[in-house]
Scaffold this motif. Structure first.
Motif, PDB file in Angstrom:
ATOM      1  N   ALA A   9       0.872  -1.170   0.000  1.00  0.00           N
ATOM      2  CA  ALA A   9       0.000   0.000   0.000  1.00  0.00           C
ATOM      3  C   ALA A   9       0.912   1.223   0.000  1.00  0.00           C
ATOM      4  O   ALA A   9       1.922   1.255   0.710  1.00  0.00           O
ATOM      5  N   HIS A  10       0.562   2.226  -0.788  1.00  0.00           N
ATOM      6  CA  HIS A  10       1.432   3.387  -0.965  1.00  0.00           C
ATOM      7  C   HIS A  10       0.591   4.657  -1.030  1.00  0.00           C
ATOM      8  O   HIS A  10      -0.398   4.700  -1.756  1.00  0.00           O
ATOM      9  N   TRP A  11       0.991   5.657  -0.262  1.00  0.00           N
ATOM     10  CA  TRP A  11       0.295   6.933  -0.268  1.00  0.00           C
ATOM     11  C   TRP A  11       1.314   8.070  -0.224  1.00  0.00           C
ATOM     12  O   TRP A  11       2.402   7.927   0.332  1.00  0.00           O
ATOM     13  N   CYS A  12       0.929   9.211  -0.779  1.00  0.00           N
ATOM     14  CA  CYS A  12       1.672  10.460  -0.636  1.00  0.00           C
ATOM     15  C   CYS A  12       0.726  11.483  -0.029  1.00  0.00           C
ATOM     16  O   CYS A  12      -0.437  11.587  -0.445  1.00  0.00           O
ATOM     17  N   GLU A  29      -7.690   1.372   7.220  1.00  0.00           N
ATOM     18  CA  GLU A  29      -8.600   0.861   6.198  1.00  0.00           C
ATOM     19  C   GLU A  29      -7.937  -0.180   5.296  1.00  0.00           C
ATOM     20  O   GLU A  29      -8.624  -1.022   4.712  1.00  0.00           O
ATOM     21  N   SER A  30      -6.626  -0.136   5.172  1.00  0.00           N
ATOM     22  CA  SER A  30      -5.935  -1.064   4.273  1.00  0.00           C
ATOM     23  C   SER A  30      -5.609  -2.406   4.919  1.00  0.00           C
ATOM     24  O   SER A  30      -5.258  -3.362   4.231  1.00  0.00           O
ATOM     25  N   LEU A  31      -5.743  -2.496   6.230  1.00  0.00           N
ATOM     26  CA  LEU A  31      -5.377  -3.719   6.946  1.00  0.00           C
ATOM     27  C   LEU A  31      -6.505  -4.745   6.915  1.00  0.00           C
ATOM     28  O   LEU A  31      -7.683  -4.385   6.967  1.00  0.00           O
ATOM     29  N   PRO A  32      -6.152  -6.017   6.861  1.00  0.00           N
ATOM     30  CA  PRO A  32      -7.188  -7.059   6.870  1.00  0.00           C
ATOM     31  C   PRO A  32      -7.945  -7.068   8.199  1.00  0.00           C
ATOM     32  O   PRO A  32      -7.378  -6.796   9.255  1.00  0.00           O
ATOM     33  N   ASP A  33      -9.223  -7.411   8.127  1.00  0.00           N
ATOM     34  CA  ASP A  33     -10.067  -7.456   9.324  1.00  0.00           C
ATOM     35  C   ASP A  33      -9.597  -8.496  10.342  1.00  0.00           C
ATOM     36  O   ASP A  33      -9.911  -8.386  11.518  1.00  0.00           O
ATOM     37  N   LEU A  69       4.219   7.284   2.405  1.00  0.00           N
ATOM     38  CA  LEU A  69       3.936   6.226   3.364  1.00  0.00           C
ATOM     39  C   LEU A  69       3.740   4.929   2.589  1.00  0.00           C
ATOM     40  O   LEU A  69       2.977   4.886   1.626  1.00  0.00           O
ATOM     41  N   VAL A  70       4.475   3.892   2.993  1.00  0.00           N
ATOM     42  CA  VAL A  70       4.342   2.580   2.368  1.00  0.00           C
ATOM     43  C   VAL A  70       4.114   1.567   3.476  1.00  0.00           C
ATOM     44  O   VAL A  70       4.789   1.596   4.503  1.00  0.00           O
TER      45      VAL A  70
END
Length: 137
Positions: A9-12, A29-33, A69-70
């Motif tokens: 997952a990658h964000w700026c 939100e990107s993490l598995p439940d 952020l990665v």
């Protein structure tokens, strides 16, 4: 045939304090439940500390700076890398009891299974921290 790894997952985000909340939300939100709530909480806390440090100390103040952020799972850990355009190397300090700042990396040291600071190949610095998926709790 080898197992193909997940794409990280990658964000700026803009180098602005309002980005810290957005980054925590993006990570959660990107993490598995199926991850334990404590692991999600700790990853979000690491995100807050590392992103805040990158914004305060690594952004050049030119208004257009971005922090990166990665997040990726590997080897029984979730790894988080926060990168900024700065040239400084974050260092663990032990501030006095009256200091209002300077404890972020102490928190990272306490939470993370492992962490390090690495220069980026072109420009900037990355702080990488990992949390064990199998940690107690």
């Amino acid at each position: 045939m080898p197992e193909i790894p997940l794409v990280p997952a990658h964000w700026c985000f803009p180098a602005h304090p309002a980005s810290v909340r957005r980054a925590r939300h993006a990570v959660a939100e990107s993490l598995p439940d199926v991850l334990r709530p404590q692991l999600v909480y700790d990853l979000c806390l690491l995100t807050s500390e590392l992103l805040t440090n990158a914004i305060r100390h690594g952004a050049c103040g030119e208004g257009g700076d971005l922090v990166e952020l990665v997040l990726w799972p590997a080897d029984g850990h979730y790894w988080l890398a926060v990168s900024d355009p700065g040239t400084g190397k974050p260092a663990l300090t032990h501030p006095g009891p009256d200091c209002e700042n300077g404890r972020g990396l102490l928190l990272v040291e306490s939470l993370a299974t492992a962490w390090t600071v690495r220069p980026r190949p072109t420009r900037g610095t990355s702080v990488i921290a990992g949390l064990s998926v199998h940690q107690g709790g």
